[in-house]
Every structure is written in C-alpha cells, then in structure tokens.
Design a protein around this motif. Structure first.
Motif, PDB file in Angstrom:
ATOM      1  N   VAL A  27      29.345  86.460  61.922  1.00 57.52           N
ATOM      2  CA  VAL A  27      29.209  87.659  61.376  1.00 57.52           C
ATOM      3  C   VAL A  27      30.508  87.905  60.497  1.00 57.52           C
ATOM      4  O   VAL A  27      31.431  87.531  60.292  1.00 57.52           O
ATOM      5  CB  VAL A  27      29.874  88.922  62.396  1.00 57.52           C
ATOM      6  N   LEU A  28      29.436  88.386  59.138  1.00 55.78           N
ATOM      7  CA  LEU A  28      30.468  88.577  57.941  1.00 55.78           C
ATOM      8  C   LEU A  28      31.102  89.631  57.706  1.00 55.78           C
ATOM      9  O   LEU A  28      30.410  90.633  57.234  1.00 55.78           O
ATOM     10  CB  LEU A  28      30.331  87.573  57.078  1.00 55.78           C
ATOM     11  N   TRP A  75      27.387  92.657  67.688  1.00 54.33           N
ATOM     12  CA  TRP A  75      27.903  92.496  70.031  1.00 54.33           C
ATOM     13  C   TRP A  75      29.157  91.377  68.920  1.00 54.33           C
ATOM     14  O   TRP A  75      28.599  90.076  68.357  1.00 54.33           O
ATOM     15  CB  TRP A  75      27.686  91.786  69.863  1.00 54.33           C
ATOM     16  N   VAL A  76      29.759  91.682  68.950  1.00 48.12           N
ATOM     17  CA  VAL A  76      31.114  89.585  69.618  1.00 48.12           C
ATOM     18  C   VAL A  76      32.129  90.356  70.150  1.00 48.12           C
ATOM     19  O   VAL A  76      31.929  91.389  70.748  1.00 48.12           O
ATOM     20  CB  VAL A  76      32.292  90.011  68.283  1.00 48.12           C
ATOM     21  N   GLU A  77      32.731  89.483  70.933  1.00 55.02           N
ATOM     22  CA  GLU A  77      33.788  89.587  71.768  1.00 55.02           C
ATOM     23  C   GLU A  77      35.082  89.275  71.101  1.00 55.02           C
ATOM     24  O   GLU A  77      35.574  88.827  70.914  1.00 55.02           O
ATOM     25  CB  GLU A  77      33.771  87.776  72.908  1.00 55.02           C
ATOM     26  N   LYS A 114      38.263  82.862  67.495  1.00 55.32           N
ATOM     27  CA  LYS A 114      38.143  81.905  66.936  1.00 55.32           C
ATOM     28  C   LYS A 114      37.094  82.323  65.993  1.00 55.32           C
ATOM     29  O   LYS A 114      36.157  81.357  65.014  1.00 55.32           O
ATOM     30  CB  LYS A 114      37.077  81.029  67.661  1.00 55.32           C
ATOM     31  N   GLY A 115      37.880  83.182  64.835  1.00 52.40           N
ATOM     32  CA  GLY A 115      37.600  83.703  63.587  1.00 52.40           C
ATOM     33  C   GLY A 115      37.933  82.745  62.276  1.00 52.40           C
ATOM     34  O   GLY A 115      38.806  81.846  62.988  1.00 52.40           O
ATOM     35  N   ARG A 116      37.725  83.323  61.543  1.00 53.97           N
ATOM     36  CA  ARG A 116      38.710  82.373  60.413  1.00 53.97           C
ATOM     37  C   ARG A 116      38.632  83.997  58.942  1.00 53.97           C
ATOM     38  O   ARG A 116      37.867  85.068  58.716  1.00 53.97           O
ATOM     39  CB  ARG A 116      37.692  81.346  59.521  1.00 53.97           C
ATOM     40  N   VAL A 117      40.323  83.532  57.798  1.00 59.31           N
ATOM     41  CA  VAL A 117      39.438  85.045  57.464  1.00 59.31           C
ATOM     42  C   VAL A 117      40.242  84.415  55.651  1.00 59.31           C
ATOM     43  O   VAL A 117      40.966  83.291  55.592  1.00 59.31           O
ATOM     44  CB  VAL A 117      40.981  85.711  57.185  1.00 59.31           C
ATOM     45  N   TRP A 118      39.753  85.170  54.742  1.00 58.81           N
ATOM     46  CA  TRP A 118      40.562  84.662  53.628  1.00 58.81           C
ATOM     47  C   TRP A 118      39.929  85.042  52.491  1.00 58.81           C
ATOM     48  O   TRP A 118      39.354  86.441  52.802  1.00 58.81           O
ATOM     49  CB  TRP A 118      39.163  83.073  53.093  1.00 58.81           C
ATOM     50  N   LEU A 137      33.249  86.442  62.067  1.00 57.05           N
ATOM     51  CA  LEU A 137      33.554  86.360  63.417  1.00 57.05           C
ATOM     52  C   LEU A 137      32.681  85.305  64.598  1.00 57.05           C
ATOM     53  O   LEU A 137      31.175  85.743  63.626  1.00 57.05           O
ATOM     54  CB  LEU A 137      34.161  87.319  64.036  1.00 57.05           C
ATOM     55  N   PRO A 138      32.903  84.553  65.255  1.00 57.91           N
ATOM     56  CA  PRO A 138      31.550  83.956  66.331  1.00 57.91           C
ATOM     57  C   PRO A 138      30.476  85.145  66.555  1.00 57.91           C
ATOM     58  O   PRO A 138      31.311  86.466  67.481  1.00 57.91           O
ATOM     59  CB  PRO A 138      31.860  83.471  67.328  1.00 57.91           C
TER      60      PRO A 138
END
Length: 172
Positions: free
Chosen positions: A93-94, A53-55, A145-149, A163-164
C-alpha cells in the motif's frame, strides 16, 4: 533524541497487530482537520473506504503519520491545498501526502531523512523542531519492512510511505 536512539537499537520490538490503515488515516485526519483549517489549508483526500490491512505497531505508525501531517502544515505555503492519498498494489500500500512549499533540491531530498538535518536552515528558529522527526519516521517504517521517500516537482513536496499489505487483504 531518546526516542530516536531507542528506535535505532537493534533490540527494538514492534507490537504488531492487524490495522485497517484507511480507517486509521481518516481518524487521524479528522483529529488534525482543525489544524489544517486554522492554517488555511484545504484537504483533498483520496483514501478508499474499503479496509486496507497492514500488520503494524499502531502507536509507532501514529507517530509517523502525525509527523508527516504536521510537517505538511508547518511547511506549506498558505493558503494552499494538501493532498493525501492511499493506493493499494498487489503486495503493498502506498501513502502519499503532497503540499505546496519551498522547492527542495535533489541534494536536500537525499538528506532529509538524516537525523538533525533541516532542509530550511533559515526557518529553524521560527518553525522549531528537533530535526529528528523524519529520521524517526524512516526508522519506524523500516522496522515495519516498508520504505519512505520524498520528491519535489517545482513547488510541490511529496512524501511517500510504502508498507507491505497484511494477508487479511486477500480475504476482502
């Protein structure tokens, strides 16, 4: 360009709801599977069957993952294999998607999420696109509130989205 401008506006709001990310990604993969097959790309999936689960604003995340999947299709060496995985950690989660393609230098990887940047200028006219997809992806993920690379090992290009996790994960 309009969508990019909207997403960079500080007043943009997300319609956050609990989303089972593993199910969401599986459904999208099934919808796009014919495109992968048509492009001689086999899929190697490592997505847990359990609920993760993610928001999320579902429509905006759909844009992110459609973009990453279609980029893998566009820029993969063909025939080839595209690997997609989802891994959970304590609080995050990645997502990872890897495809064989042209080697991207560290300089190109630093700039790949800039608007209008195209890593492969020679193919712009044949592949098409606006050069905004990854900039939009980055904005959407940061709004969550996540990140991408991205990184590149030899001729394997990988994109990551972190993502959180939502609180629901602690209940399952």
């Amino acid at each position: 360009l309009f969508e990019y401008t909207k997403l960079t506006n500080s007043s943009v709001s997300l319609e956050l709801k609990p989303l089972n990310l593993s199910e969401f990604l599986e459904q999208l993969i099934e919808e796009l599977r014919p495109d992968f097959e048509e492009n001689q790309l086999s899929l190697i999936l490592a997505i847990p069957e359990r609920k993760i689960w993610v928001e999320a604003d579902t429509n905006k995340l759909l844009r992110v993952f459609e973009n990453l999947y279609t980029n893998a299709i566009k820029y993969s060496y063909k025939p080839g294999q595209v690997e997609i995985s989802l891994t959970t950690y304590t609080e995050t989660v990645l997502f990872k998607i890897t495809n064989p393609g042209e080697h991207l230098s560290k300089e190109k990887l630093k700039r790949i999420f800039e608007r209008f940047y195209r890593a492969d200028e020679a193919r712009n006219s044949t592949i098409g696109g606006s050069g905004l997809g990854l900039a939009i992806t980055k904005n959407i993920i940061e709004l969550h509130k996540g990140r991408v690379w991205a990184d590149c090992e030899e001729n394997l290009v990988s994109f990551y989205v972190q993502l959180p996790l939502a609180q629901e994960n602690s209940k399952s």
